[in-house]
Design an enzyme around this catalytic site. Structure first.
Site, PDB file in Angstrom:
ATOM      1  N   ASN A 115      35.351  44.541  49.532  1.00  0.00           N
ATOM      2  CA  ASN A 115      36.007  45.654  49.591  1.00  0.00           C
ATOM      3  C   ASN A 115      35.876  46.050  51.108  1.00  0.00           C
ATOM      4  O   ASN A 115      34.541  46.172  51.738  1.00  0.00           O
ATOM      5  CB  ASN A 115      35.227  46.694  48.904  1.00  0.00           C
ATOM      6  CG  ASN A 115      35.877  48.010  48.972  1.00  0.00           C
ATOM      7  OD1 ASN A 115      36.162  48.602  50.040  1.00  0.00           O
ATOM      8  ND2 ASN A 115      36.164  48.815  47.871  1.00  0.00           N
ATOM      9  N   HIS A 158      40.390  46.333  48.103  1.00  0.00           N
ATOM     10  CA  HIS A 158      39.267  46.264  47.265  1.00  0.00           C
ATOM     11  C   HIS A 158      38.913  44.865  47.337  1.00  0.00           C
ATOM     12  O   HIS A 158      39.570  43.849  47.989  1.00  0.00           O
ATOM     13  CB  HIS A 158      39.688  46.565  45.667  1.00  0.00           C
ATOM     14  CG  HIS A 158      39.624  48.117  45.526  1.00  0.00           C
ATOM     15  ND1 HIS A 158      39.852  48.688  44.465  1.00  0.00           N
ATOM     16  CD2 HIS A 158      39.458  48.985  46.503  1.00  0.00           C
ATOM     17  CE1 HIS A 158      39.890  49.908  44.451  1.00  0.00           C
ATOM     18  NE2 HIS A 158      39.496  50.415  45.648  1.00  0.00           N
ATOM     19  N   SER A 183      33.412  45.848  37.819  1.00  0.00           N
ATOM     20  CA  SER A 183      34.585  45.838  36.846  1.00  0.00           C
ATOM     21  C   SER A 183      35.969  46.196  37.597  1.00  0.00           C
ATOM     22  O   SER A 183      35.848  47.264  38.454  1.00  0.00           O
ATOM     23  CB  SER A 183      34.325  46.838  35.509  1.00  0.00           C
ATOM     24  OG  SER A 183      35.478  46.844  34.789  1.00  0.00           O
ATOM     25  N   ASP A 185      36.527  55.752  47.070  1.00  0.00           N
ATOM     26  CA  ASP A 185      36.785  54.408  46.654  1.00  0.00           C
ATOM     27  C   ASP A 185      37.444  54.242  45.317  1.00  0.00           C
ATOM     28  O   ASP A 185      38.540  53.525  45.153  1.00  0.00           O
ATOM     29  CB  ASP A 185      35.830  53.522  46.686  1.00  0.00           C
ATOM     30  CG  ASP A 185      36.257  52.138  46.734  1.00  0.00           C
ATOM     31  OD1 ASP A 185      36.877  51.873  47.767  1.00  0.00           O
ATOM     32  OD2 ASP A 185      35.712  50.975  45.812  1.00  0.00           O
ATOM     33  N   CYS A 222      43.500  46.608  40.940  1.00  0.00           N
ATOM     34  CA  CYS A 222      43.038  45.274  40.858  1.00  0.00           C
ATOM     35  C   CYS A 222      43.595  44.409  39.583  1.00  0.00           C
ATOM     36  O   CYS A 222      43.793  43.156  39.812  1.00  0.00           O
ATOM     37  CB  CYS A 222      41.687  44.931  41.453  1.00  0.00           C
ATOM     38  SG  CYS A 222      41.098  45.720  42.872  1.00  0.00           S
ATOM     39  N   CYS A 248      39.378  47.845  39.127  1.00  0.00           N
ATOM     40  CA  CYS A 248      39.917  49.131  38.752  1.00  0.00           C
ATOM     41  C   CYS A 248      41.531  48.791  38.306  1.00  0.00           C
ATOM     42  O   CYS A 248      41.905  47.559  38.142  1.00  0.00           O
ATOM     43  CB  CYS A 248      40.182  49.727  40.307  1.00  0.00           C
ATOM     44  SG  CYS A 248      41.270  49.173  41.520  1.00  0.00           S
ATOM     45  N   GLU A 306      38.639  42.319  45.061  1.00  0.00           N
ATOM     46  CA  GLU A 306      39.665  41.611  44.391  1.00  0.00           C
ATOM     47  C   GLU A 306      40.788  41.045  45.296  1.00  0.00           C
ATOM     48  O   GLU A 306      41.531  40.285  45.386  1.00  0.00           O
ATOM     49  CB  GLU A 306      40.030  42.097  42.993  1.00  0.00           C
ATOM     50  CG  GLU A 306      38.746  42.115  41.874  1.00  0.00           C
ATOM     51  CD  GLU A 306      38.196  43.601  42.125  1.00  0.00           C
ATOM     52  OE1 GLU A 306      37.609  43.836  41.200  1.00  0.00           O
ATOM     53  OE2 GLU A 306      38.171  44.147  43.017  1.00  0.00           O
TER      54      GLU A 306
END
Length: 145
Positions: free
Chosen positions: A39, A50, A77, A142, A82, A79, A52
Protein backbone atom coordinates in the site's frame (compact mmCIF):
# COMPACT_ATOMS: atom_id res chain seq x y z
CA UNK A 1 4.35 -19.16 7.04
CA UNK A 2 5.34 -19.97 3.48
CA UNK A 3 7.89 -17.91 1.58
CA UNK A 4 5.32 -16.09 -0.53
CA UNK A 5 3.26 -14.85 2.42
CA UNK A 6 6.57 -13.93 4.07
CA UNK A 7 7.40 -11.83 0.99
CA UNK A 8 4.00 -10.09 1.22
CA UNK A 9 4.62 -9.43 4.92
CA UNK A 10 8.03 -7.95 4.10
CA UNK A 11 6.33 -5.59 1.65
CA UNK A 12 3.86 -4.57 4.38
CA UNK A 13 6.70 -3.89 6.82
CA UNK A 14 8.51 -1.80 4.21
CA UNK A 15 5.35 0.22 3.66
CA UNK A 16 5.02 0.82 7.39
CA UNK A 17 8.66 1.95 7.60
CA UNK A 18 7.93 4.44 4.80
CA UNK A 19 5.02 5.94 6.76
CA UNK A 20 2.33 4.09 4.84
CA UNK A 21 -0.38 1.56 5.58
CA UNK A 22 1.19 -1.86 6.29
CA UNK A 23 -0.44 -4.06 3.66
CA UNK A 24 1.67 -6.09 1.25
CA UNK A 25 1.00 -8.39 -1.67
CA UNK A 26 2.80 -10.63 -4.13
CA UNK A 27 1.61 -12.34 -7.30
CA UNK A 28 3.05 -15.78 -7.98
CA UNK A 29 3.15 -17.62 -11.31
CA UNK A 30 4.76 -21.05 -11.67
CA UNK A 31 6.42 -20.74 -8.28
CA UNK A 32 7.99 -17.33 -8.99
CA UNK A 33 7.00 -13.86 -7.82
CA UNK A 34 6.11 -11.83 -10.91
CA UNK A 35 4.80 -8.78 -9.03
CA UNK A 36 5.19 -7.43 -5.55
CA UNK A 37 3.71 -4.38 -3.96
CA UNK A 38 2.59 -2.57 -0.86
CA UNK A 39 0.00 0.00 0.00
CA UNK A 40 1.66 3.21 -1.19
CA UNK A 41 -1.26 5.62 -1.08
CA UNK A 42 0.53 7.83 1.45
CA UNK A 43 3.98 7.58 -0.11
CA UNK A 44 2.75 8.37 -3.64
CA UNK A 45 -0.24 10.56 -2.78
CA UNK A 46 -2.33 7.98 -4.65
CA UNK A 47 -6.02 7.25 -4.39
CA UNK A 48 -5.66 3.63 -5.59
CA UNK A 49 -2.26 2.15 -4.73
CA UNK A 50 -3.38 -0.56 -2.33
CA UNK A 51 -1.00 -3.49 -1.92
CA UNK A 52 -2.74 -5.69 -4.47
CA UNK A 53 -3.02 -2.86 -7.00
CA UNK A 54 0.69 -2.07 -6.60
CA UNK A 55 1.60 -5.74 -7.09
CA UNK A 56 -0.50 -5.86 -10.28
CA UNK A 57 1.10 -2.64 -11.52
CA UNK A 58 4.56 -4.05 -10.86
CA UNK A 59 3.71 -7.37 -12.55
CA UNK A 60 2.92 -5.33 -15.64
CA UNK A 61 1.14 -6.40 -18.78
CA UNK A 62 0.84 -10.15 -18.89
CA UNK A 63 -1.08 -12.45 -21.21
CA UNK A 64 -4.44 -13.47 -19.76
CA UNK A 65 -3.10 -17.02 -19.56
CA UNK A 66 -0.49 -15.88 -17.03
CA UNK A 67 -2.86 -14.09 -14.65
CA UNK A 68 -5.31 -16.99 -14.92
CA UNK A 69 -2.62 -19.26 -13.49
CA UNK A 70 -1.45 -17.07 -10.62
CA UNK A 71 -1.86 -17.02 -6.88
CA UNK A 72 -2.17 -13.61 -5.21
CA UNK A 73 -0.93 -13.40 -1.62
CA UNK A 74 -2.02 -10.45 0.47
CA UNK A 75 -1.55 -9.67 4.13
CA UNK A 76 -5.12 -8.35 4.51
CA UNK A 77 -8.51 -9.27 3.05
CA UNK A 78 -8.94 -7.46 -0.30
CA UNK A 79 -11.19 -4.39 -0.45
CA UNK A 80 -13.85 -3.97 -3.18
CA UNK A 81 -11.41 -2.23 -5.55
CA UNK A 82 -8.71 -4.88 -5.23
CA UNK A 83 -11.24 -7.71 -5.40
CA UNK A 84 -12.55 -6.21 -8.63
CA UNK A 85 -9.05 -6.20 -10.10
CA UNK A 86 -8.55 -9.83 -9.04
CA UNK A 87 -11.78 -10.74 -10.82
CA UNK A 88 -10.99 -8.57 -13.87
CA UNK A 89 -7.65 -10.28 -14.45
CA UNK A 90 -9.00 -13.75 -13.68
CA UNK A 91 -6.65 -14.53 -10.82
CA UNK A 92 -8.10 -17.82 -9.56
CA UNK A 93 -6.56 -18.14 -6.10
CA UNK A 94 -6.06 -15.64 -3.26
CA UNK A 95 -4.27 -16.39 0.00
CA UNK A 96 -5.02 -13.86 2.73
CA UNK A 97 -2.87 -13.26 5.80
CA UNK A 98 -5.81 -12.19 7.95
CA UNK A 99 -9.36 -10.85 7.91
CA UNK A 100 -9.94 -10.10 11.60
CA UNK A 101 -9.07 -6.41 11.39
CA UNK A 102 -10.82 -5.94 8.04
CA UNK A 103 -13.19 -8.19 6.11
CA UNK A 104 -13.00 -7.45 2.42
CA UNK A 105 -14.99 -8.86 -0.46
CA UNK A 106 -14.17 -12.52 0.09
CA UNK A 107 -17.75 -13.60 -0.60
CA UNK A 108 -17.71 -11.74 -3.92
CA UNK A 109 -14.45 -13.44 -4.86
CA UNK A 110 -15.87 -16.86 -3.97
CA UNK A 111 -19.04 -16.11 -5.95
CA UNK A 112 -16.79 -15.60 -8.98
CA UNK A 113 -15.07 -18.97 -8.45
CA UNK A 114 -11.92 -17.57 -6.86
CA UNK A 115 -10.41 -19.92 -4.29
CA UNK A 116 -9.93 -17.93 -1.08
CA UNK A 117 -7.77 -19.12 1.81
CA UNK A 118 -7.46 -17.17 5.05
CA UNK A 119 -4.47 -17.93 7.28
CA UNK A 120 -5.27 -15.73 10.33
CA UNK A 121 -1.52 -15.19 10.70
CA UNK A 122 -0.68 -13.63 14.06
CA UNK A 123 2.07 -11.42 12.58
CA UNK A 124 -0.34 -9.94 10.03
CA UNK A 125 -3.04 -9.46 12.69
CA UNK A 126 -0.67 -7.87 15.20
CA UNK A 127 0.82 -5.45 12.68
CA UNK A 128 -2.63 -4.23 11.55
CA UNK A 129 -4.02 -3.98 15.08
CA UNK A 130 -1.06 -1.85 16.13
CA UNK A 131 -1.31 0.35 13.03
CA UNK A 132 -5.07 0.89 13.49
CA UNK A 133 -4.50 1.76 17.15
CA UNK A 134 -1.72 4.26 16.32
CA UNK A 135 -3.18 5.83 13.15
CA UNK A 136 -6.96 5.42 13.13
CA UNK A 137 -7.51 8.44 10.87
CA UNK A 138 -5.14 7.12 8.20
CA UNK A 139 -6.72 3.66 8.46
CA UNK A 140 -10.23 5.08 8.07
CA UNK A 141 -9.13 7.09 5.04
CA UNK A 142 -7.65 3.95 3.48
CA UNK A 143 -10.87 1.95 3.82
CA UNK A 144 -13.10 4.84 2.79
CA UNK A 145 -14.70 5.62 6.15
Amino acid sequence: MDKFMQAALEEARTGLSEGGVPIGSVIVHDGKIIGRGRNRRVQKGSAILHGEMDALENAGRQPASVYRNCVLYTTLSPCPMCSGAIILYGIPHVIIGENRTFMGEEDVLRSRNVTVEVLQDEQCIGMMEEFIRQKPELWNEDIGV
